[in-house]
Design a protein around this motif. Structure first.
Motif, short mmCIF file in Angstrom:
data_model
loop_
_atom_site.label_atom_id
_atom_site.label_comp_id
_atom_site.label_asym_id
_atom_site.label_seq_id
_atom_site.Cartn_x
_atom_site.Cartn_y
_atom_site.Cartn_z
N GLN A 1 43.27 77.37 91.37
CA GLN A 1 43.76 78.08 90.18
C GLN A 1 44.86 79.06 90.55
O GLN A 1 45.60 79.52 89.68
CB GLN A 1 42.60 78.81 89.50
CG GLN A 1 41.58 77.86 88.86
CD GLN A 1 40.48 78.59 88.11
OE1 GLN A 1 40.42 79.83 88.14
NE2 GLN A 1 39.62 77.85 87.44
N GLN A 2 44.96 79.39 91.84
CA GLN A 2 46.05 80.27 92.29
C GLN A 2 47.38 79.52 92.39
O GLN A 2 48.41 80.13 92.66
CB GLN A 2 45.70 80.86 93.66
CG GLN A 2 44.46 81.75 93.64
CD GLN A 2 44.27 82.44 94.97
OE1 GLN A 2 44.89 83.47 95.25
NE2 GLN A 2 43.44 81.85 95.82
N GLY A 3 47.34 78.20 92.22
CA GLY A 3 48.57 77.42 92.27
C GLY A 3 48.72 76.56 93.50
O GLY A 3 49.56 75.66 93.55
N GLY A 4 47.91 76.83 94.54
CA GLY A 4 48.03 76.08 95.78
C GLY A 4 46.93 75.04 95.94
O GLY A 4 46.49 74.42 94.98
N ALA A 5 46.51 74.87 97.18
CA ALA A 5 45.46 73.88 97.48
C ALA A 5 44.13 74.58 97.69
O ALA A 5 44.08 75.75 98.12
CB ALA A 5 45.84 73.09 98.72
N LYS A 6 43.04 73.85 97.39
CA LYS A 6 41.70 74.39 97.58
C LYS A 6 40.87 73.39 98.38
O LYS A 6 40.79 72.21 98.03
CB LYS A 6 41.02 74.66 96.24
CG LYS A 6 39.60 75.19 96.39
CD LYS A 6 39.08 75.81 95.10
CE LYS A 6 38.79 74.77 94.04
NZ LYS A 6 38.15 75.36 92.86
N PHE A 7 40.26 73.87 99.47
CA PHE A 7 39.42 73.04 100.32
C PHE A 7 37.96 73.49 100.15
O PHE A 7 37.64 74.64 100.45
CB PHE A 7 39.83 73.17 101.79
CG PHE A 7 41.23 72.69 102.06
CD1 PHE A 7 41.46 71.40 102.49
CD2 PHE A 7 42.32 73.54 101.90
CE1 PHE A 7 42.74 70.96 102.75
CE2 PHE A 7 43.60 73.12 102.16
CZ PHE A 7 43.82 71.81 102.59
N ASN A 8 37.11 72.59 99.67
CA ASN A 8 35.68 72.87 99.55
C ASN A 8 34.94 72.18 100.70
O ASN A 8 34.87 70.95 100.75
CB ASN A 8 35.13 72.37 98.21
CG ASN A 8 35.64 73.19 97.04
OD1 ASN A 8 35.89 74.38 97.16
ND2 ASN A 8 35.81 72.56 95.89
N ILE A 9 34.42 72.97 101.62
CA ILE A 9 33.70 72.43 102.80
C ILE A 9 32.21 72.65 102.58
O ILE A 9 31.74 73.79 102.51
CB ILE A 9 34.16 73.14 104.09
CG1 ILE A 9 35.66 73.06 104.25
CG2 ILE A 9 33.45 72.53 105.30
CD1 ILE A 9 36.40 74.31 103.80
N THR A 10 31.46 71.56 102.49
CA THR A 10 30.02 71.64 102.23
C THR A 10 29.24 71.27 103.48
O THR A 10 29.50 70.22 104.10
CB THR A 10 29.62 70.71 101.07
OG1 THR A 10 30.36 71.09 99.90
CG2 THR A 10 28.13 70.82 100.78
N LEU A 11 28.28 72.12 103.84
CA LEU A 11 27.46 71.89 105.03
C LEU A 11 25.98 71.99 104.67
O LEU A 11 25.60 72.70 103.74
CB LEU A 11 27.79 72.93 106.11
CG LEU A 11 29.22 72.86 106.68
CD1 LEU A 11 29.57 74.16 107.39
CD2 LEU A 11 29.35 71.68 107.63
N GLN A 12 25.16 71.25 105.40
CA GLN A 12 23.72 71.27 105.16
C GLN A 12 23.10 72.55 105.72
O GLN A 12 23.55 73.08 106.73
CB GLN A 12 23.06 70.06 105.83
CG GLN A 12 23.64 68.71 105.45
CD GLN A 12 23.36 68.33 104.02
OE1 GLN A 12 22.30 68.66 103.50
NE2 GLN A 12 24.30 67.68 103.37
N LYS A 13 22.05 73.01 105.07
CA LYS A 13 21.31 74.17 105.58
C LYS A 13 20.12 73.69 106.41
O LYS A 13 19.60 72.60 106.19
CB LYS A 13 20.83 75.03 104.40
CG LYS A 13 21.98 75.68 103.63
CD LYS A 13 21.50 76.50 102.46
CE LYS A 13 20.89 77.80 102.88
NZ LYS A 13 20.59 78.67 101.72
N PRO A 14 19.70 74.49 107.38
CA PRO A 14 18.56 74.09 108.24
C PRO A 14 17.29 73.90 107.41
O PRO A 14 17.10 74.52 106.40
CB PRO A 14 18.42 75.26 109.21
CG PRO A 14 19.71 75.99 109.15
CD PRO A 14 20.25 75.79 107.76
#
Length: 558
Positions: A545-558
């Motif tokens: 929404q800021q105009g650039g790129a957005k990276f969503n990194i999803t990781l598992q929890k223990p």
């Protein structure tokens, strides 16, 4: 209407445990081979806690190859299943090859023919006084003749020359003795009207007919079974993996014929041999420990070397588990894969990495030393600019080497609970200097003590994304946020730069991809993808929404 069948194939032991399946099998049941191998076939296939009624595997073990139609609970598919027993050199059944074809579409077709030949009524004849007194319609159907036509033919002339004398002698002996053994049966080939030999099984019985002894012949068409045997023998022989069974003393009870391609030994040469004798001397103690673990059911996949018949050393990878019979452990069974080429590739890669880490890096350090000496000299402005460019190239080359080294380590990561806030802090500290140089602010809102399943290189994963934004987005600000649920944590890294076009988003994580041929390496974001694959994580690239790129990194929890 043409219909293509894709067979699902599995190798089962006599206790219904799945040892190996093909890719189509995994897709149908929705489980990986590793997940399937922990289960019994009826657990995977029918969601039951015991074998199915009329289980084709049990019938196959007790008698002959068997087949049946079946469907899975709560699913529409109809399957035609065939089981062929696998025997060791002593003729003992040690497992079975199961194949199944999805017959759903066939069931839906309202046609007046069947695609798969099912067992028809048996052919019956009565033989007495050296002639056939009676032949039923089913036998005529098997042979393709009418009653009138068969009367003009000597039935024995239809029997293949290789079997003719044996069948004649058996019938005459049976009449002479007045009986046949209860289990006596004869498989032979017989010529049908189309001049094609088909396989049949004869079960004879002495009866009284019109007051005299006669032979009642009960004939079953077993052409499909015979063809099936050849087919499944070929299937085993052409597997990429070698299937093997060892007894409790590590003696080879069964090994698939394709073992000769890897070892040079035939199956007969390996029968009863202790497999430890084939192992490279330096690996034998480890194999003995592994064998004991496999007997107890706790062995993991391992690599080791063995010596072929010609003395060549080859690498194999194996995973084994207990072989059971009626619940009792009788040995070990498993699958073995030749990985010699893979090991050679890894060896070459290690050599190249060694060159990069030591030889090339040493040369770069020498160049950097000379550059420092040149800076202290009175040189023209143009020369100093060349020195500055040289230094920049040296730094970029060092960065490439560091990323390649990290990429190699990524495949060897030890997955463990990692505090994500500490990894992010380390990543932002690494990026701080380059961000300040480019007048970019890094803002982050990261709660403390949130753990995710990752490895020690997690900070490098975040750093490469941040570095990518700094170098290629033309942004002035980068924001980092964390969002956590019961099972997962998502880290969002977004900037206010020029963004990434939709048509390019799918390429960003590919090895070698870069939009800047001068300064880009095409390694950083590929490293991100490699690490996430290792961590069983995920990344999405979207518009911010800021105009650039957005990276969503999803990781598992223990």
């Amino acid at each position: 209407m043409d219909i293509e069948f894709e067979e699902i194939v599995a190798y089962l032991d006599v206790d219904h445990q799945v040892v190996w399946v093909n890719e189509a099998y995994s897709e149908v049941v929705g489980l990986s081979l590793e997940e399937i191998k922990r289960e019994k076939c009826y657990e995977v296939w029918m969601d039951r806690d015991r074998p199915c009624d009329g289980c084709p595997l049990n019938r196959s073990i007790e008698t002959e190859p068997s087949r049946m139609e079946m469907s899975q609970p709560n699913r529409e598919e109809n399957w035609f299943v065939q089981i062929n027993p696998v025997r060791n050199w002593e003729g003992k059944v040690i497992g079975a090859i199961e194949t199944a074809v999805d017959m759903t579409e066939i069931k839906k077709m309202e046609e007046n023919y069947q695609i798969i030949n099912k067992a028809c009524s048996n052919g019956i004849y009565i033989y007495q006084d050296k002639e056939f007194k009676f032949i039923n319609e089913s036998l005529l159907k098997i042979l393709g003749y009418t009653q009138e036509q068969i009367q003009e033919i000597d039935y024995f002339d239809l029997i293949h020359p290789d079997h003719r004398d044996e069948i004649k002698r058996a019938i005459e002996n049976g009449l002479e003795n007045g009986s046949f053994e209860p289990k006596e049966k004869y498989e032979h080939r017989i010529l049908n009207k189309e001049d094609k030999y088909i396989w049949v099984r004869l079960k004879p019985k002495v009866i009284e007919y019109n007051g005299n002894k006669a032979v009642l012949g009960n004939l079953t068409d077993i052409s499909e079974i015979k063809e099936g045997r050849e087919k499944y023998r070929s299937l085993i022989e052409n597997l990429n993996e070698v299937i093997y069974v060892l007894d409790k003393n590590a003696r080879i009870q069964y090994v698939s014929p394709n073992v000769e391609e890897i070892t040079g030994y035939s199956t007969n040469e390996l029968s009863g041999k202790n497999y430890i004798d084939l192992v490279h001397p330096e690996d034998r103690s480890g194999r003995i420990k592994y064998f004991k673990k496999a007997l107890s059911g706790i062995a993991e996949p391992t690599d080791y070397r063995f010596i072929t018949k010609t003395g060549e050393i080859r690498w194999v990878r194996t995973q084994a588990r207990p072989a059971t019979n009626k619940g009792e452990t009788v040995g070990v069974q498993g699958v073995l894969t030749d990985i010699t080429d893979l090991k050679e590739t890894e060896k070459r890669e290690e050599f190249l990495h060694s060159l990069l880490r030591h030889d090339v890096k040493n040369k770069i350090q020498i160049i950097q030393g000379y550059n420092k000496l040149l800076k202290d000299l009175e040189l023209p402005k143009e020369a100093k600019e060349y020195i500055s460019k040289t230094q920049k190239s040296v730094e970029e080359a060092t960065e490439i080497i560091n990323k390649i080294t990290t990429l190699k380590k990524a495949k060897e990561e030890d997955i463990q609970p990692i505090k994500i806030d500490k990894a992010l802090k380390k990543a932002t500290n690494l990026a701080k200097q380059i961000a300040e140089t480019n007048q970019i602010k890094i803002k982050h809102n990261t709660p403390k003590n949130i753990k995710v399943l990752a490895g020690p290189l997690l900070d490098r994963l975040f750093y490469n994304i941040i570095e990518n934004s700094i170098k290629h987005s033309n942004c002035s600000e980068i924001k980092i946020n964390l969002k956590t649920t019961k099972n997962k944590t998502t880290c969002t890294i977004e900037d206010n730069g020029k963004g990434i076009p939709d048509q390019e988003k799918q390429n960003v994580l590919k090895k070698g991809y870069t939009t800047n041929q001068t300064n880009g390496t095409g390694i950083g974001m590929f490293l991100v993808k490699t690490l996430l694959d290792t961590y069983n994580g995920n990344i999405e690239i979207k518009d911010s929404q800021q105009g650039g790129a957005k990276f969503n990194i999803t990781l598992q929890k223990p």
